[in-house]
Design a protein around this motif. Structure first.
Motif, PDB file in Angstrom:
ATOM      1  N   TRP A 192       0.864  -1.182   0.000  1.00 49.86           N
ATOM      2  CA  TRP A 192       0.000   0.000   0.000  1.00 49.86           C
ATOM      3  C   TRP A 192       0.900   1.232   0.000  1.00 49.86           C
ATOM      4  N   ARG A 193       0.697   2.096  -1.023  1.00 50.40           N
ATOM      5  CA  ARG A 193       1.587   3.231  -1.243  1.00 50.40           C
ATOM      6  C   ARG A 193       3.027   2.701  -1.329  1.00 50.40           C
ATOM      7  N   HIS A 194       3.946   3.132  -0.455  1.00 51.02           N
ATOM      8  CA  HIS A 194       5.313   2.611  -0.492  1.00 51.02           C
ATOM      9  C   HIS A 194       5.570   1.658   0.673  1.00 51.02           C
ATOM     10  N   MET A 195       4.503   1.186   1.313  1.00 49.59           N
ATOM     11  CA  MET A 195       4.656   0.380   2.514  1.00 49.59           C
ATOM     12  C   MET A 195       4.272  -1.074   2.280  1.00 49.59           C
ATOM     13  N   GLY A 196       4.841  -1.947   3.109  1.00 55.89           N
ATOM     14  CA  GLY A 196       4.523  -3.359   3.070  1.00 55.89           C
ATOM     15  C   GLY A 196       3.777  -3.769   4.327  1.00 55.89           C
ATOM     16  N   LEU A 197       3.135  -4.929   4.272  1.00 60.91           N
ATOM     17  CA  LEU A 197       2.359  -5.408   5.414  1.00 60.91           C
ATOM     18  C   LEU A 197       3.235  -6.282   6.307  1.00 60.91           C
ATOM     19  N   PHE A 198       3.253  -5.920   7.594  1.00 59.50           N
ATOM     20  CA  PHE A 198       4.010  -6.652   8.596  1.00 59.50           C
ATOM     21  C   PHE A 198       3.051  -7.183   9.656  1.00 59.50           C
ATOM     22  N   SER A 199       3.516  -8.203  10.370  1.00 59.98           N
ATOM     23  CA  SER A 199       2.713  -8.733  11.463  1.00 59.98           C
ATOM     24  C   SER A 199       2.516  -7.659  12.516  1.00 59.98           C
ATOM     25  N   SER A 200       1.329  -7.624  13.109  1.00 55.93           N
ATOM     26  CA  SER A 200       1.023  -6.626  14.129  1.00 55.93           C
ATOM     27  C   SER A 200       1.716  -6.989  15.430  1.00 55.93           C
ATOM     28  N   GLN A 201       2.539  -6.086  15.918  1.00 55.86           N
ATOM     29  CA  GLN A 201       3.243  -6.307  17.175  1.00 55.86           C
ATOM     30  C   GLN A 201       3.275  -5.003  17.952  1.00 55.86           C
ATOM     31  N   ASP A 202       3.165  -5.126  19.268  1.00 57.58           N
ATOM     32  CA  ASP A 202       3.302  -3.934  20.102  1.00 57.58           C
ATOM     33  C   ASP A 202       4.735  -3.423  20.089  1.00 57.58           C
ATOM     34  N   ASN A 203       5.677  -4.352  19.933  1.00 53.80           N
ATOM     35  CA  ASN A 203       7.099  -4.015  19.931  1.00 53.80           C
ATOM     36  C   ASN A 203       7.608  -4.031  18.499  1.00 53.80           C
ATOM     37  N   LEU A 204       7.941  -2.852  17.953  1.00 58.15           N
ATOM     38  CA  LEU A 204       8.381  -2.781  16.561  1.00 58.15           C
ATOM     39  C   LEU A 204       9.776  -3.353  16.350  1.00 58.15           C
ATOM     40  N   ASN A 205      10.422  -3.780  17.435  1.00 57.30           N
ATOM     41  CA  ASN A 205      11.699  -4.479  17.294  1.00 57.30           C
ATOM     42  C   ASN A 205      11.496  -5.984  17.133  1.00 57.30           C
ATOM     43  N   ASN A 206      10.246  -6.398  17.095  1.00 55.85           N
ATOM     44  CA  ASN A 206       9.941  -7.820  16.993  1.00 55.85           C
ATOM     45  C   ASN A 206       8.781  -8.012  16.025  1.00 55.85           C
ATOM     46  N   ILE A 207       9.034  -7.755  14.741  1.00 59.59           N
ATOM     47  CA  ILE A 207       8.011  -7.884  13.724  1.00 59.59           C
ATOM     48  C   ILE A 207       8.524  -8.770  12.594  1.00 59.59           C
ATOM     49  N   ASP A 208       7.599  -9.286  11.820  1.00 53.22           N
ATOM     50  CA  ASP A 208       7.930 -10.112  10.664  1.00 53.22           C
ATOM     51  C   ASP A 208       7.107  -9.639   9.480  1.00 53.22           C
ATOM     52  N   PRO A 209       7.619  -9.815   8.266  1.00 53.30           N
ATOM     53  CA  PRO A 209       6.792  -9.521   7.101  1.00 53.30           C
ATOM     54  C   PRO A 209       5.621 -10.497   7.069  1.00 53.30           C
ATOM     55  N   LEU A 210       4.493 -10.025   6.616  1.00 56.17           N
ATOM     56  CA  LEU A 210       3.303 -10.855   6.612  1.00 56.17           C
ATOM     57  C   LEU A 210       3.055 -11.374   5.201  1.00 56.17           C
ATOM     58  N   PHE A 211       3.286 -12.641   5.001  1.00 59.27           N
ATOM     59  CA  PHE A 211       2.986 -13.319   3.747  1.00 59.27           C
ATOM     60  C   PHE A 211       1.755 -14.188   3.998  1.00 59.27           C
ATOM     61  N   ILE A 212       0.664 -13.874   3.321  1.00 57.70           N
ATOM     62  CA  ILE A 212      -0.615 -14.529   3.573  1.00 57.70           C
ATOM     63  C   ILE A 212      -0.874 -15.598   2.521  1.00 57.70           C
ATOM     64  N   PRO A 213      -1.269 -16.813   2.918  1.00 62.45           N
ATOM     65  CA  PRO A 213      -1.651 -17.820   1.917  1.00 62.45           C
ATOM     66  C   PRO A 213      -2.746 -17.275   1.020  1.00 62.45           C
ATOM     67  N   ALA A 214      -2.607 -17.475  -0.283  1.00 65.12           N
ATOM     68  CA  ALA A 214      -3.568 -16.908  -1.229  1.00 65.12           C
ATOM     69  C   ALA A 214      -4.986 -17.380  -0.951  1.00 65.12           C
ATOM     70  N   SER A 215      -5.120 -18.603  -0.443  1.00 67.06           N
ATOM     71  CA  SER A 215      -6.448 -19.131  -0.148  1.00 67.06           C
ATOM     72  C   SER A 215      -7.132 -18.372   0.983  1.00 67.06           C
ATOM     73  N   ASP A 216      -6.358 -17.627   1.773  1.00 70.52           N
ATOM     74  CA  ASP A 216      -6.912 -16.827   2.872  1.00 70.52           C
ATOM     75  C   ASP A 216      -6.912 -15.340   2.549  1.00 70.52           C
ATOM     76  N   ALA A 217      -6.543 -14.991   1.332  1.00 69.28           N
ATOM     77  CA  ALA A 217      -6.348 -13.578   0.989  1.00 69.28           C
ATOM     78  C   ALA A 217      -7.397 -13.050   0.021  1.00 69.28           C
ATOM     79  N   GLY A 218      -8.572 -13.711  -0.032  1.00 70.32           N
ATOM     80  CA  GLY A 218      -9.604 -13.282  -0.965  1.00 70.32           C
ATOM     81  C   GLY A 218      -9.999 -11.833  -0.804  1.00 70.32           C
ATOM     82  N   GLU A 219     -10.142 -11.383   0.455  1.00 69.43           N
ATOM     83  CA  GLU A 219     -10.508  -9.989   0.753  1.00 69.43           C
ATOM     84  C   GLU A 219      -9.477  -9.031   0.162  1.00 69.43           C
TER      85      GLU A 219
END
Length: 305
Positions: free
Chosen positions: A41-68
């Protein structure tokens, strides 16, 4: 010459260009549980939601769960195969507010690259670069008619009945060069950079130039000295938004007067190796960002002795 892979360069991703011309195969990837989707979205990527931004991962969603997400996307691009899994990029509308998704948070890759492995960072940078290209090539530059995406999102075809021109992703090559004189290295800064930030020199290739000629010209234009012994070092994709940084080393004389291009360079100076090894890395002075080939060029030189 270094053989290491730079940040934003993947050793695992197979771009599988032969699959781009099989629309039925690509369509099947959009619903396969084996496919993974990265979201831009824009120039940003989707990461896992974490309260601590020092402990995040990129979010790769299975296509079968990404219909929305796939329904919301303006474009879905096939990036390639990694570990036999199709990797897709969903490019969301360029809205002012971030889309409300059921999971994840949008963050700037360049602010969080150090938390990612090379392959994930490379995929997210690849997706970001293609998203930028799609956004800026919605109309044919030849006739002005709208374009449509083909070949898995890697070709934009003009829809004009009398045109049909094909447009391909563009990468702008730029040289970036470490200039040294024995134990001295030339670094410069631009007024728009972060406080204390310094880097090696860089500039874009012009039509009719070799890369080596560009190195010599850019150094002369930016700081007024002539360099010799120009040697290729390595290259780094830099899709921020659409460049390839081609690294070189060169030699100059620190006794030659520096004549700065004030439109490009705020300051430039020869620094002794010991000074750079003792860099305070604060607002008074700091070396190039660690995700850049500029930093690799400097660090490789510092390690020579």
């Amino acid at each position: 010459m270094t053989t290491k892979l730079h940040i934003y360069t993947s050793s695992k991703l197979d771009r599988a260009a032969h699959l781009r011309v099989h629309p039925d195969t690509l369509q099947s990837y959009r619903s396969s549980p084996n496919s993974l989707v990265t979201i831009v979205w824009r120039h940003m990527g989707l990461f896992s939601s974490q309260d601590n931004l020092n402990n995040i991962d990129p979010l790769f969603i299975p296509a079968s769960d990404a219909g929305e997400i796939l329904d919301l996307a303006e474009e879905v691009v096939f990036l390639g195969l990694q570990d036999d899994k199709p990797i897709l990029a969903a490019m969301l509308p360029h809205s002012e507010a971030a889309p409300e998704l059921s999971q994840g948070t949008f963050l700037d890759l360049r602010d969080h690259w150090s938390l990612l492995n090379h392959d994930d960072a490379a995929i997210m940078a690849y997706a970001r670069g293609l998203s930028h290209w799609h956004k800026h090539h919605r109309f044919c530059g030849h006739c002005g008619n709208p374009t449509r995406s083909t070949e898995g999102g890697h070709v934009l075809e003009c829809t004009g009945s009398n045109c049909g021109k094909l447009h391909y992703p563009r990468t702008d090559p730029a040289v970036i060069m470490r200039v040294t004189d024995g134990d001295w290295c030339l670094l410069a800064r631009n007024a728009g950079w972060r406080a204390g930030g310094h880097s090696v020199l860089a500039g874009f290739l012009e039509i009719g130039e070799s890369l080596e000629q560009t190195v010599i010209r850019e150094v002369k234009e930016e700081v007024g000295i002539t360099v010799r012994n120009v040697r290729y070092h390595s290259s780094q994709p830099w899709p921020f938004p659409a460049s390839l940084m081609v690294g070189f080393t060169a030699e100059g004389s620190r006794h030659d007067p520096l004549v700065l291009d004030s439109n490009e360079i705020e300051s430039a100076q020869w620094f002794h190796r010991d000074e750079l090894l003792a860099s305070p890395e604060d607002e008074t002075f700091n070396l190039p960002r660690k995700d850049s080939i500029s930093r690799v060029l400097v660090d490789d030189w510092l390690k020579e002795k």
